[in-house]
Design a protein around this motif. Structure first.
Motif, short mmCIF file in Angstrom:
data_model
loop_
_atom_site.label_atom_id
_atom_site.label_comp_id
_atom_site.label_asym_id
_atom_site.label_seq_id
_atom_site.Cartn_x
_atom_site.Cartn_y
_atom_site.Cartn_z
N GLU A 41 63.78 52.40 44.20
CA GLU A 41 63.45 53.40 45.11
C GLU A 41 65.10 53.42 45.86
O GLU A 41 65.92 52.37 46.16
N SER A 42 65.46 54.63 46.01
CA SER A 42 66.86 54.66 46.29
C SER A 42 67.01 54.39 47.80
O SER A 42 68.00 53.82 48.25
N SER A 43 65.95 54.71 48.70
CA SER A 43 66.16 54.38 50.10
C SER A 43 65.62 52.91 50.56
O SER A 43 65.28 52.08 49.53
N ASP A 44 66.00 52.37 51.90
CA ASP A 44 65.58 51.09 52.20
C ASP A 44 64.47 51.12 52.79
O ASP A 44 63.92 50.13 53.19
N LEU A 45 63.83 52.48 52.74
CA LEU A 45 62.29 52.42 53.17
C LEU A 45 61.36 53.05 51.97
O LEU A 45 62.11 53.80 51.25
N LEU A 46 60.32 52.84 51.82
CA LEU A 46 59.31 53.41 51.13
C LEU A 46 58.37 54.20 51.52
O LEU A 46 58.28 54.21 52.79
#
Ligand SMILES: Cc1cc2nc3c(=O)[nH]c(=O)nc-3n(C[C@H](O)[C@H](O)[C@H](O)COP(=O)(O)OP(=O)(O)OC[C@H]3O[C@@H](n4cnc5c(N)ncnc54)[C@H](O)[C@@H]3O)c2cc1C
Length: 561
Positions: A41-46
């Motif tokens: 996942e690119s973001s730090d949130l899913l």
């Protein structure tokens, strides 16, 4: 059914790119069948756009309808989908549509049986286009029962929370109370008083995460993702890696995909295995927005998370993948306006309330300006575009409804909303032909007082009348004259919701197709990264998530037979 394009006996993990709903469900399906999955996942949130969404999952003839005695069947479901796309039959992939419709009820029941979700029907929510063949008054919209965030443990802090919906309140409660900010403010107060929940509407992810304490009811798309995530984290064979954007697809000499290159917090990595792209659409990629929608950043923004950047489309294209295009006029984008909201843009049914209308720079109307479908078709008609376009309203609208984050009678942000005591002056302030604007409003008012709009039929779409209008305003809940100064106006833009319609060309099983028409071995695309050829040019709220979860089920079956 779906034939494998890679060696299924390989011990390699399945590489899932993107930890939105489709990606998490694919990983879960793989693990439950005995396989291994790595989710990058690119973001730090899913959670992706799915966590920001309404969490409505459209499934015809679903098992919850059976449980609750609602009469539905696939024949009517198919008739509905066909009717929505009847004017563009060439865009509909018949095989994909059939497989999706047939598999969706099975897949949703499977996800429930394996403990990924507890489905409920959203009561009294009719199919979007209730004039279409096969439409149902209620039953096809599923969403999750409320889940408490505490079951996620430390993952709770990594879950996106929607700034677009009053998370904590249920979908059913919201539809009863109406979605308008003015109504919502009251509803929020009641909800908080009733169960101590903390609706996250208008909060940032971080603020919402900070609000976790004791009872943490999660609903809407945030709740659906939380529910799947809660099941995913019980599976030791799923490895989720945040802040790890995939940058390239790796191929062998034959052109088959054999893995990915990604940028991890500790440096570049390469992973090998069959790849499932679940990176969603192109909302935050200005080049792709220009290519697919012909819209510049002045005319387009998005409610999806900014990590939805079209990467899957770009990466796959670099190895020869084909894209399928759905016309801009049939893309589910909605009118919105600049605001000081978490996403910098707001949308809502305010444009469908009485005492307002839309014009282009000439000061003339160009469509039924209460219904996003006709607004998109009117403004983006390739032979006669009407950009930029503007929302114009009067003091009655201001006093009764407000706009976005501005409550009724509140002060609008001056940098986004112009006001003037006459329509001519307002036109000048907005860069619109003011003399013509005044004539347009005069003509509109003559009919609006009677609840009619002979020019464009505003107030004739049942769904809008029911869900977006002001029930207290009669004879027509969406039509009222603009007759009380001051007058207000703002430049509108189209707002994406993580459903680009155009995207990678995938077949019924989610295999990505090469420009030559052949399947690219080792590469699947599921969710909104794949063009919506499954439903042609038609769209109904809930198709995107429903198709994503269905393909996740099918792809997991194929990769771990
Ligand atoms: C306000 C709003 C309301 C909506 N309501 C509904 C609704 O009620 N029903 C419905 O069906 N649809 C709805 N949608 C649309 C729906 O949310 C999306 O179409 C859907 O979430 C797409 O799911 P997905 O799994 O394909 O992608 P997403 O859920 O968007 O997940 C994609 C993930 O991929 C990640 N990613 C992107 N690039 C990379 C990369 N290079 N490497 C690794 N990871 C990457 C992203 O960060 C993201 O986490 C709504 C959308 C919004 C914004």
């Amino acid at each position: 059914m779906c034939r494998m394009t890679v060696d299924s006996t390989s011990p390699q993990p399945v590489i899932v790119v993107g930890a939105g709903l489709s990606g998490l469900a694919t990983a879960l399906g793989v693990a439950l069948r005995g396989g291994r999955a790595i989710v990058l996942e690119s973001s730090d949130l899913l959670g992706g756009a799915a966590a920001y969404s309404g969490g409505m999952v459209w499934v015809a003839a679903n098992h919850v309808e059976v449980r609750e005695g609602i009469d539905d069947d696939l024949i009517r479901g198919e008739a509905y989908v066909r009717d929505l796309t009847h004017d563009h039959p060439e865009l509909l992939d018949e095989e994909a549509m059939h497989l999706w419709l047939k598999t969706a009820p099975v897949a949703m029941e499977y996800w429930e049986k394996v403990g990924a979700i507890e489905w409920e029907i959203i009561p009294d929510l009719a199919d979007y286009h209730d004039e279409a063949a096969g439409a149902l008054a209620a039953g096809r919209y599923l969403t999750n029962a409320v889940i408490d965030g505490s079951v996620l443990g430390s993952w709770r802090q990594r879950l996106r929370v929607s700034p677009n919906f009053p998370v904590g309140m249920t979908c059913a409660q919201m539809h009863v109370k109406g979605r308008r900010r003015s109504s919502l403010a009251e509803a929020e107060d009641e909800e908080i008083a009733q169960h101590g929940g903390v609706p996250a509407f208008g909060k940032t992810d971080a603020a919402a995460a900070d609000a976790v304490a004791g009872s943490d009811p999660l609903t809407f798309g945030t709740g659906v993702v939380a529910s799947f995530l809660a099941r995913v984290i019980q599976e030791p064979n799923i490895d989720i890696r945040l802040s790890t954007p995939v940058t390239d697809l790796l191929t062998d000499d034959s052109g088959a995909v054999i893995g990915v290159r990604a940028s991890s917090p500790t440096g570049a990595i390469e992973l090998h295995g069959p790849v499932v792209l679940a990176t969603s659409t192109y909302d935050w990629n200005p080049e792709l927005v220009e290519e697919f929608l012909g819209l510049s950043p002045d005319d387009f923004s998005s409610l999806a998370p900014t990590s939805v950047t079209g990467d899957g489309i770009s990466m796959a294209r670099r190895i020869g993948a084909a894209v399928a295009r759905v016309p801009a006029t049939r893309t589910p984008i909605v009118p919105g306006w600049n605001s000081r909201s978490a996403t910098g843009v707001s949308n809502g049914p305010e444009y469908a309330l009485p005492h307002c209308l839309m014009v282009d720079r000439t000061g003339k109307r160009f469509c039924d300006d209460s219904y996003w479908v006709t607004i998109v078709q009117g403004a983006l008609n390739p032979d006669d575009r009407h950009l930029p376009f503007f929302l114009i309203w009067d003091e009655q609208h201001h006093h009764k409804y407000g706009l976005g984050l501005t409550p009724p009678a509140g002060e609008y942000p001056a940098e986004f909303v112009s006001s003037a005591s006459t329509l001519v002056e307002l036109g000048t302030a907005l860069g619109v032909d003011g003399e013509q604007l005044a004539r347009t409003v005069e003509d509109f008012n003559v009919h609006a007082v009677r609840g009619e709009d002979p020019a464009f039929g505003r107030g004739s779409v049942p769904f809008i009348l029911r869900f977006a209008g002001d029930p207290k305003h009669q004879p027509n809940p969406v039509l009222g004259p603009l007759s009380e100064p001051p007058y207000y106006g703002t430049r509108l833009k189209f707002v994406g919701t993580g459903i680009g319609s155009s995207g990678l060309h995938a077949d019924a099983c989610g295999h990505v197709l090469h420009e030559s028409g052949a399947v690219i071995p080792g590469l699947h695309a599921i969710g909104s990264v794949a063009a919506l050829t499954t439903m042609g040019s038609g769209y109904n709220s809930g198709f995107a998530l429903g198709r994503g979860l269905t393909l996740a089920y099918l792809v997991a079956q194929e990769l771990v037979p």
